[in-house]
Design a protein around this motif. Sequence first.
Motif, mmCIF file in Angstrom:
data_model
loop_
_atom_site.group_PDB
_atom_site.id
_atom_site.type_symbol
_atom_site.label_atom_id
_atom_site.label_comp_id
_atom_site.label_asym_id
_atom_site.label_seq_id
_atom_site.Cartn_x
_atom_site.Cartn_y
_atom_site.Cartn_z
ATOM 1 N N PRO A 93 59.679 3.975 -8.880
ATOM 2 C CA PRO A 93 61.006 3.827 -8.282
ATOM 3 C C PRO A 93 60.925 3.601 -6.783
ATOM 4 N N ALA A 94 61.884 2.877 -6.252
ATOM 5 C CA ALA A 94 61.974 2.713 -4.815
ATOM 6 C C ALA A 94 62.370 4.031 -4.172
ATOM 7 N N LEU A 95 61.943 4.219 -2.944
ATOM 8 C CA LEU A 95 62.400 5.375 -2.194
ATOM 9 C C LEU A 95 63.889 5.252 -1.911
ATOM 10 N N PRO A 96 64.580 6.368 -1.738
ATOM 11 C CA PRO A 96 65.999 6.280 -1.344
ATOM 12 C C PRO A 96 66.107 5.802 0.104
ATOM 13 N N CYS A 97 65.883 4.500 0.302
ATOM 14 C CA CYS A 97 65.780 3.947 1.656
ATOM 15 C C CYS A 97 67.090 4.135 2.418
ATOM 16 N N ARG A 98 66.989 4.665 3.605
ATOM 17 C CA ARG A 98 68.141 4.908 4.458
ATOM 18 C C ARG A 98 68.086 4.084 5.732
ATOM 19 N N THR A 99 67.038 3.300 5.897
ATOM 20 C CA THR A 99 66.905 2.421 7.051
ATOM 21 C C THR A 99 66.334 1.088 6.586
ATOM 22 N N ALA A 100 66.984 0.002 6.938
ATOM 23 C CA ALA A 100 66.480 -1.321 6.601
ATOM 24 C C ALA A 100 65.412 -1.731 7.615
ATOM 25 N N VAL A 101 64.326 -2.311 7.105
ATOM 26 C CA VAL A 101 63.234 -2.790 7.948
ATOM 27 C C VAL A 101 63.133 -4.296 7.769
ATOM 28 N N GLY A 102 63.318 -5.051 8.854
ATOM 29 C CA GLY A 102 63.336 -6.495 8.779
ATOM 30 C C GLY A 102 62.036 -7.072 8.233
ATOM 31 N N VAL A 103 62.139 -8.208 7.574
ATOM 32 C CA VAL A 103 60.979 -8.898 7.036
ATOM 33 C C VAL A 103 60.277 -9.646 8.169
ATOM 34 N N PRO A 104 58.956 -9.539 8.307
ATOM 35 C CA PRO A 104 58.245 -10.326 9.325
ATOM 36 C C PRO A 104 58.294 -11.812 8.965
ATOM 37 N N ILE A 105 58.984 -12.593 9.739
ATOM 38 C CA ILE A 105 59.257 -13.991 9.399
ATOM 39 C C ILE A 105 57.962 -14.779 9.270
ATOM 40 N N GLY A 106 57.829 -15.482 8.152
ATOM 41 C CA GLY A 106 56.685 -16.340 7.913
ATOM 42 C C GLY A 106 55.424 -15.621 7.478
ATOM 43 N N LEU B 239 65.035 -12.709 8.275
ATOM 44 C CA LEU B 239 64.727 -11.291 8.420
ATOM 45 C C LEU B 239 65.023 -10.487 7.164
ATOM 46 N N ASP B 240 65.757 -11.090 6.237
ATOM 47 C CA ASP B 240 66.089 -10.392 4.996
ATOM 48 C C ASP B 240 66.389 -11.411 3.915
ATOM 49 N N THR B 241 66.132 -11.031 2.680
ATOM 50 C CA THR B 241 66.453 -11.866 1.536
ATOM 51 C C THR B 241 66.531 -10.979 0.306
ATOM 52 N N GLY B 242 66.982 -11.527 -0.789
ATOM 53 C CA GLY B 242 67.024 -10.791 -2.043
ATOM 54 C C GLY B 242 65.988 -11.319 -3.000
ATOM 55 N N TRP B 243 65.454 -10.434 -3.827
ATOM 56 C CA TRP B 243 64.557 -10.841 -4.916
ATOM 57 C C TRP B 243 65.214 -10.433 -6.230
ATOM 58 N N ILE B 244 65.501 -11.405 -7.077
ATOM 59 C CA ILE B 244 66.151 -11.172 -8.362
ATOM 60 C C ILE B 244 65.242 -11.751 -9.441
ATOM 61 N N VAL B 245 64.783 -10.893 -10.345
ATOM 62 C CA VAL B 245 63.748 -11.252 -11.316
ATOM 63 C C VAL B 245 64.304 -11.089 -12.729
ATOM 64 N N GLU C 96 56.667 -4.211 -14.008
ATOM 65 C CA GLU C 96 56.735 -4.393 -12.563
ATOM 66 C C GLU C 96 56.291 -5.799 -12.183
ATOM 67 N N LEU C 97 56.915 -6.335 -11.139
ATOM 68 C CA LEU C 97 56.446 -7.563 -10.507
ATOM 69 C C LEU C 97 55.873 -7.198 -9.147
ATOM 70 N N ARG C 98 54.601 -7.506 -8.940
ATOM 71 C CA ARG C 98 53.985 -7.342 -7.628
ATOM 72 C C ARG C 98 53.980 -8.718 -6.975
ATOM 73 N N LEU C 99 54.966 -8.892 -6.140
ATOM 74 C CA LEU C 99 55.277 -10.201 -5.566
ATOM 75 C C LEU C 99 54.673 -10.318 -4.172
ATOM 76 N N VAL C 100 53.895 -11.359 -3.960
ATOM 77 C CA VAL C 100 53.373 -11.672 -2.640
ATOM 78 C C VAL C 100 54.126 -12.901 -2.155
ATOM 79 N N ALA C 101 54.916 -12.738 -1.092
ATOM 80 C CA ALA C 101 55.808 -13.820 -0.672
ATOM 81 C C ALA C 101 56.136 -13.698 0.806
ATOM 82 N N SER C 102 56.532 -14.825 1.381
ATOM 83 C CA SER C 102 57.017 -14.854 2.763
ATOM 84 C C SER C 102 58.414 -15.431 2.785
ATOM 85 N N ALA C 103 59.140 -15.169 3.874
ATOM 86 C CA ALA C 103 60.510 -15.660 4.035
ATOM 87 C C ALA C 103 60.693 -16.144 5.461
ATOM 88 N N THR C 104 61.650 -17.053 5.639
ATOM 89 C CA THR C 104 61.966 -17.550 6.989
ATOM 90 C C THR C 104 63.197 -16.862 7.553
#
Length: 584
Positions: free
Chosen positions: A505-518, A462-468, A452-460
């Motif tokens: 495992p990730a939950l079977p997410c059925r709703t996208a939740v925007g990333v808090p910018i910054g 509302l959404d982005t991808g993380w590919i490891v 597992e990667l426990r990633l602490v990160a911010s984005a500018t």
Amino acid sequence: MSTISKRVAGIEPGQRRLNGPQTSGREYRNLSEPQYRTRRHLNVKIPMRDGTELMADIYRPDADGPFPALVAASPYARQIQDLGAPAGFIEAGATDFWVPRGYVHVIVNLRGTGGSGGTFAFFDAQERRDMHDLIEWAAAQPWCDGNVGMLGISYFAMTQLEAAVERPPHLRAIFPFAVTSDLYDAATHHGLPSTKFVSSFLSMLGLTATKGDRFYRSTPFAVARRLLNLSPIHKKFATMNGESANGMLNLMMRLPHPPRPWDELWQNAVVKHPIRDEWWDKRDLTTLLENIDIPVYLGCDWENVPLHLPSTFSTLRNLTRSPCVRVAMLGKYGLTWPWESMHIEALAWYDHWLKGHDTGILEAPAFRYFLPEADEWKAEDSWPPLDSSHVEFALRADATLASDEGEPGSREYWSLGAGLNRARASEIDPPSVLTWTTAPLDDELDVAGDIELRLVASATALDTGWIVLVSEIAEDGTLVEHLTSGWLRASLREVDEDASRPGAPALPCRTAVGVPIGEDVEYRIPLLPNARRFRRGHRIRLTLTSDDQNPDVPAIMDFRHAPVGTSTINTVRSSSRLLLPVLG
């Protein structure tokens, strides 16, 4: 039409030599010996309960029966399963191995493919019902003794699970290697569409599924069959991975094919249903796996990270009612194409469950895995190994992967959406990929378990991808091997909080939740379980990006994803941790 063949495949002198490893490092006893010629019956129509007929080719011993039957069903052309080509759709198993040893090999095309009636619907409930009917039809034939198993990898393995969850009375055991039990997990990696796979797959089916005997049983295919099965040529395929050989598929994608149902299925999988919903639920066996009450032998190769490896472990976790589950995880070239590996292992399995032979298949621990670079088999009663414990590696601000964080800090990279109309890149542009690398290892390091990667990160955005990606690097800086990958769409970041173990495992997410910018967010990104010995003096490298469409970005099996499409600068904190399961 009926013809007879004397050809016998195996690993003994005088037999057509099978490629790939044939056992999980074990010896077996009382295995069926080749003693029959093969009689084939082509284009046999098999009725389903709604009147639709599936087309099959049946290969059986040329002797008085009855015999156990092994059913192999998929959307791939049944007529060329003996072609010998190193392609990812030659996966039904070696007929000339099974039939001489006293099994009937039934190779069937699913609805809407290879001359079968109906419409292909891609792993849906109708396909499951067809598998039930198919098993019961085979069991009722005069050449069958009522004992039925199934055979084949990839989609052929998927139909094995489809049959088993329907519980046909005469299905005794299955051997689903390289399986997918949840189509969403194969087509969409935690919210990132695996377009390199799903686009190629559906285009290939669109081009091949409507072809018939005039095409597949023509003279060019007969000539190709003879050439491809010549021993010197066939031997070369032992180190070719048919599922990662995308060059031919990329060429085929450009050729025209009927739009329905292939393009319609592609639109549904990639565009219309970006998150889990009812369309995906119909193609998910996860909650149905508890119905399986017959023996199951799972397995995969460690390389198959972006396609079948995820379901191998999720299926294992959910087979709660099977009376006997065995697993074998294979090393490099453990599964090659045409699929012929692990046939001795499968023979020991089916001789036990379908013929009642004492083969010794159940005597070892339930979970066996090959440890690459150590070149040895290990055996465990369960997964992950009991002597595996997680070691944390900090993603330091100086680009080092180390046990201590050092001076707290951060690094940043960016991902650009399309349509920005830049004339050219600038020298002040941030990188689009970051890497962290350990110091040379002081000693060998054996890794096996959940990662597992426990990633602490911010984005500018509302959404982005993380590919490891985690890789092994040699002393001179060259790549040795990619170990494993993980993916996550930031807006689908929920995980199963009840599962505290790394790799939850990730939950079977059925709703996208925007990333808090910054704002910093902690992401739990499960990487696919794996095993490897990292050699002394080598380094471990972690690669992080948000868009792997650029061919310069490494990707296992060259499986790439549709980008999220946002323009963002992503900042990664040194408090991020990679959790590796270290043995001993």
